[in-house]
Design a protein around this motif. Structure first.
Motif, PDB file in Angstrom:
ATOM      1  N   PHE A  18     -85.047  65.294 -67.456  1.00  0.00           N
ATOM      2  CA  PHE A  18     -84.942  63.884 -67.847  1.00  0.00           C
ATOM      3  C   PHE A  18     -83.549  63.543 -68.360  1.00  0.00           C
ATOM      4  O   PHE A  18     -83.127  62.390 -68.314  1.00  0.00           O
ATOM      5  CB  PHE A  18     -85.987  63.549 -68.907  1.00  0.00           C
ATOM      6  CG  PHE A  18     -87.397  63.781 -68.443  1.00  0.00           C
ATOM      7  CD1 PHE A  18     -87.911  63.098 -67.361  1.00  0.00           C
ATOM      8  CD2 PHE A  18     -88.200  64.716 -69.083  1.00  0.00           C
ATOM      9  CE1 PHE A  18     -89.207  63.329 -66.920  1.00  0.00           C
ATOM     10  CE2 PHE A  18     -89.493  64.951 -68.662  1.00  0.00           C
ATOM     11  CZ  PHE A  18     -89.999  64.260 -67.571  1.00  0.00           C
ATOM     12  N   PHE A  52     -82.418  60.226 -65.646  1.00  0.00           N
ATOM     13  CA  PHE A  52     -83.374  59.215 -66.096  1.00  0.00           C
ATOM     14  C   PHE A  52     -83.016  58.651 -67.470  1.00  0.00           C
ATOM     15  O   PHE A  52     -82.900  57.434 -67.647  1.00  0.00           O
ATOM     16  CB  PHE A  52     -84.782  59.812 -66.109  1.00  0.00           C
ATOM     17  CG  PHE A  52     -85.829  58.883 -66.662  1.00  0.00           C
ATOM     18  CD1 PHE A  52     -86.175  57.727 -65.986  1.00  0.00           C
ATOM     19  CD2 PHE A  52     -86.456  59.159 -67.875  1.00  0.00           C
ATOM     20  CE1 PHE A  52     -87.136  56.865 -66.497  1.00  0.00           C
ATOM     21  CE2 PHE A  52     -87.419  58.308 -68.384  1.00  0.00           C
ATOM     22  CZ  PHE A  52     -87.756  57.158 -67.700  1.00  0.00           C
ATOM     23  N   ILE A  92     -88.768  64.005 -75.525  1.00  0.00           N
ATOM     24  CA  ILE A  92     -89.357  63.860 -74.194  1.00  0.00           C
ATOM     25  C   ILE A  92     -89.476  65.253 -73.605  1.00  0.00           C
ATOM     26  O   ILE A  92     -88.469  65.936 -73.401  1.00  0.00           O
ATOM     27  CB  ILE A  92     -88.519  62.953 -73.258  1.00  0.00           C
ATOM     28  CG1 ILE A  92     -88.383  61.543 -73.848  1.00  0.00           C
ATOM     29  CG2 ILE A  92     -89.179  62.838 -71.885  1.00  0.00           C
ATOM     30  CD1 ILE A  92     -87.160  61.336 -74.658  1.00  0.00           C
ATOM     31  N   HIS A 113     -98.227  61.165 -69.935  1.00  0.00           N
ATOM     32  CA  HIS A 113     -98.240  60.557 -68.605  1.00  0.00           C
ATOM     33  C   HIS A 113     -98.157  61.639 -67.538  1.00  0.00           C
ATOM     34  O   HIS A 113     -97.391  62.600 -67.675  1.00  0.00           O
ATOM     35  CB  HIS A 113     -97.031  59.613 -68.481  1.00  0.00           C
ATOM     36  CG  HIS A 113     -97.121  58.642 -67.357  1.00  0.00           C
ATOM     37  ND1 HIS A 113     -96.694  58.933 -66.083  1.00  0.00           N
ATOM     38  CD2 HIS A 113     -97.601  57.376 -67.307  1.00  0.00           C
ATOM     39  CE1 HIS A 113     -96.889  57.884 -65.306  1.00  0.00           C
ATOM     40  NE2 HIS A 113     -97.441  56.936 -66.021  1.00  0.00           N
ATOM     41  N   SER A 134     -97.088  63.947 -64.602  1.00  0.00           N
ATOM     42  CA  SER A 134     -95.776  64.244 -64.018  1.00  0.00           C
ATOM     43  C   SER A 134     -95.932  65.380 -63.001  1.00  0.00           C
ATOM     44  O   SER A 134     -95.526  66.514 -63.242  1.00  0.00           O
ATOM     45  CB  SER A 134     -94.778  64.640 -65.111  1.00  0.00           C
ATOM     46  OG  SER A 134     -93.504  64.904 -64.564  1.00  0.00           O
ATOM     47  N   LEU A 175     -89.506  61.421 -61.663  1.00  0.00           N
ATOM     48  CA  LEU A 175     -88.585  60.684 -62.533  1.00  0.00           C
ATOM     49  C   LEU A 175     -87.204  61.329 -62.564  1.00  0.00           C
ATOM     50  O   LEU A 175     -86.188  60.633 -62.590  1.00  0.00           O
ATOM     51  CB  LEU A 175     -89.134  60.624 -63.957  1.00  0.00           C
ATOM     52  CG  LEU A 175     -90.164  59.549 -64.272  1.00  0.00           C
ATOM     53  CD1 LEU A 175     -90.596  59.665 -65.722  1.00  0.00           C
ATOM     54  CD2 LEU A 175     -89.623  58.164 -63.975  1.00  0.00           C
ATOM     55  N   LEU A 230     -95.908  64.526 -68.801  1.00  0.00           N
ATOM     56  CA  LEU A 230     -94.742  64.164 -69.616  1.00  0.00           C
ATOM     57  C   LEU A 230     -95.266  63.654 -70.956  1.00  0.00           C
ATOM     58  O   LEU A 230     -96.248  62.919 -70.995  1.00  0.00           O
ATOM     59  CB  LEU A 230     -93.952  63.081 -68.887  1.00  0.00           C
ATOM     60  CG  LEU A 230     -92.752  62.403 -69.538  1.00  0.00           C
ATOM     61  CD1 LEU A 230     -91.902  61.746 -68.454  1.00  0.00           C
ATOM     62  CD2 LEU A 230     -93.146  61.325 -70.537  1.00  0.00           C
ATOM     63  N   THR A 275     -91.337  54.084 -73.090  1.00  0.00           N
ATOM     64  CA  THR A 275     -92.705  54.202 -72.581  1.00  0.00           C
ATOM     65  C   THR A 275     -93.006  53.164 -71.506  1.00  0.00           C
ATOM     66  O   THR A 275     -93.682  53.452 -70.512  1.00  0.00           O
ATOM     67  CB  THR A 275     -93.730  54.103 -73.725  1.00  0.00           C
ATOM     68  OG1 THR A 275     -93.529  52.888 -74.453  1.00  0.00           O
ATOM     69  CG2 THR A 275     -93.585  55.281 -74.688  1.00  0.00           C
ATOM     70  N   ILE A 302     -91.412  54.404 -68.229  1.00  0.00           N
ATOM     71  CA  ILE A 302     -92.145  55.508 -67.616  1.00  0.00           C
ATOM     72  C   ILE A 302     -93.388  54.980 -66.898  1.00  0.00           C
ATOM     73  O   ILE A 302     -93.680  55.367 -65.757  1.00  0.00           O
ATOM     74  CB  ILE A 302     -92.525  56.560 -68.674  1.00  0.00           C
ATOM     75  CG1 ILE A 302     -91.269  57.261 -69.194  1.00  0.00           C
ATOM     76  CG2 ILE A 302     -93.507  57.582 -68.099  1.00  0.00           C
ATOM     77  CD1 ILE A 302     -91.506  58.113 -70.425  1.00  0.00           C
ATOM     78  N   LYS A 303     -94.103  54.069 -67.557  1.00  0.00           N
ATOM     79  CA  LYS A 303     -95.293  53.497 -66.921  1.00  0.00           C
ATOM     80  C   LYS A 303     -94.932  52.690 -65.683  1.00  0.00           C
ATOM     81  O   LYS A 303     -95.636  52.753 -64.659  1.00  0.00           O
ATOM     82  CB  LYS A 303     -96.026  52.592 -67.928  1.00  0.00           C
ATOM     83  CG  LYS A 303     -96.650  53.333 -69.094  1.00  0.00           C
ATOM     84  CD  LYS A 303     -97.210  52.341 -70.099  1.00  0.00           C
ATOM     85  CE  LYS A 303     -97.745  53.019 -71.341  1.00  0.00           C
ATOM     86  NZ  LYS A 303     -98.202  52.043 -72.363  1.00  0.00           N
TER      87      LYS A 303
END
Length: 304
Positions: free
Chosen positions: A106, A110, A150, A166, A168, A249, A275, A297, A300-301
């Motif tokens: 990440f 990202f 993260i 979430h 991943s 990601l 994640l 957040t 990411i969603k």
């Protein structure tokens, strides 16, 4: 007990010894003489009338009293930061400092991109991004060294609040001219017929990969290993039929160049990774930290 011993310099030096594990290393970090650190620690112990460390040949480890003092000092430090941020917040979200601890994937693309987008709206907010192993991230948050973490597939840790968990899933990454590049989905049975670039055995990705191969009785050829995930992706991008593994990601920018393809895997274990966005349980983050957690957040969603 004379409570004026808990003054800023003494406690700051004490905390640095806790983090560094020795007076010498703490002195290097603080840019002072080791004798100055020793004096401050000795003064704390004398005025609090208790030892704060177990002293060993290889360094110093806080005892029960030392752990209590360290926890108090960290909470005090965080309270000061929060109050300073609240005061700044009276003028709007114009200033602040957010410390982020992240796994390598990440941190490569990202997060820097997301931080830049956040600062487009809030230019007074400063960031520090530290790349850590997954097991180190929760510790940094608990010890007050990071505001937001993260990480991937973390085991539940005491004192940690999960802001977001979430999916991943792990993707198979290869050059666009690879014989499997046109497939919409792959199995590990297909993938292991090719040379592989794999992370080290302590990574969550490697552990899930090995579990899945073991369950299915699959053998594979490890053509390259590295503790640097992006090196493995570059290895796969160079061709030669090799394949690496990564999350969506972490690959977004590199996939836009069209030099690589990333294909979902149907094997159960390769879809069990998650994640996590972490903060310290019970802590009220400064306004800048709160705003960034929400921004993170949401991003990411939205990328799912």
């Amino acid at each position: 007990m004379r409570l004026h011993a808990l003054q800023e310099t003494a406690v700051r030096y004490f905390l640095e010894v806790v983090k560094a594990g020795s007076v010498k290393d703490a002195a290097l970090k603080l840019n002072v003489a080791p004798s100055a650190v020793s004096r401050q620690v000795a003064r704390l112990e004398r005025e609090l009338d208790t030892l704060l460390f177990e002293r060993h040949a290889r360094g110093m480890v806080p005892n029960a009293a030392g752990e209590l003092l360290a926890a108090h000092a960290r909470r005090t430090q965080q309270d000061i930061e929060r109050v300073a941020s609240d005061i700044a917040g009276l003028r709007g979200l114009r200033s602040g400092h957010v410390r982020v601890a992240s796994t390598e994937g990440f941190a490569f693309d990202f997060l820097p991109t997301l931080i830049a987008r956040f600062r487009d709206k809030h230019q007074g907010i400063r960031f520090h991004l530290e790349v850590c192993s997954p097991g180190e991230i929760s510790r940094r948050i608990r010890d007050g060294e990071a505001d937001v973490g993260i990480t991937l597939s973390a085991v539940s840790e005491p004192g940690i609040k999960i802001e977001l968990r979430h999916p991943s899933p792990i993707l198979a990454v290869m050059a666009k001219n690879h014989p499997l590049a046109a497939q919409r989905q792959l199995s590990l049975r297909q993938v292991v017929a090719y040379p592989l670039g794999l992370p080290l055995q302590d990574s969550s990705l490697r552990q899930l990969f090995d579990i899945s191969c073991s369950r299915q009785g699959l053998q594979y050829v490890q053509a390259m290993s590295s503790n640097h995930a992006n090196a493995l992706v570059s290895f796969a991008a160079a061709g030669g039929g090799s394949i690496a593994f990564y999350g969506a990601l972490s690959l977004r920018t590199r996939l836009q160049t069209k030099a690589l393809v990333a294909i979902p895997l149907k094997d159960r274990e390769m879809n069990e990774r998650h994640l996590e966005v972490e903060t310290l349980a019970g802590r009220s983050l400064p306004d800048a930290g709160k705003a960034f957690v929400q921004f993170l957040t949401d991003a990411i969603k939205a990328a799912a």
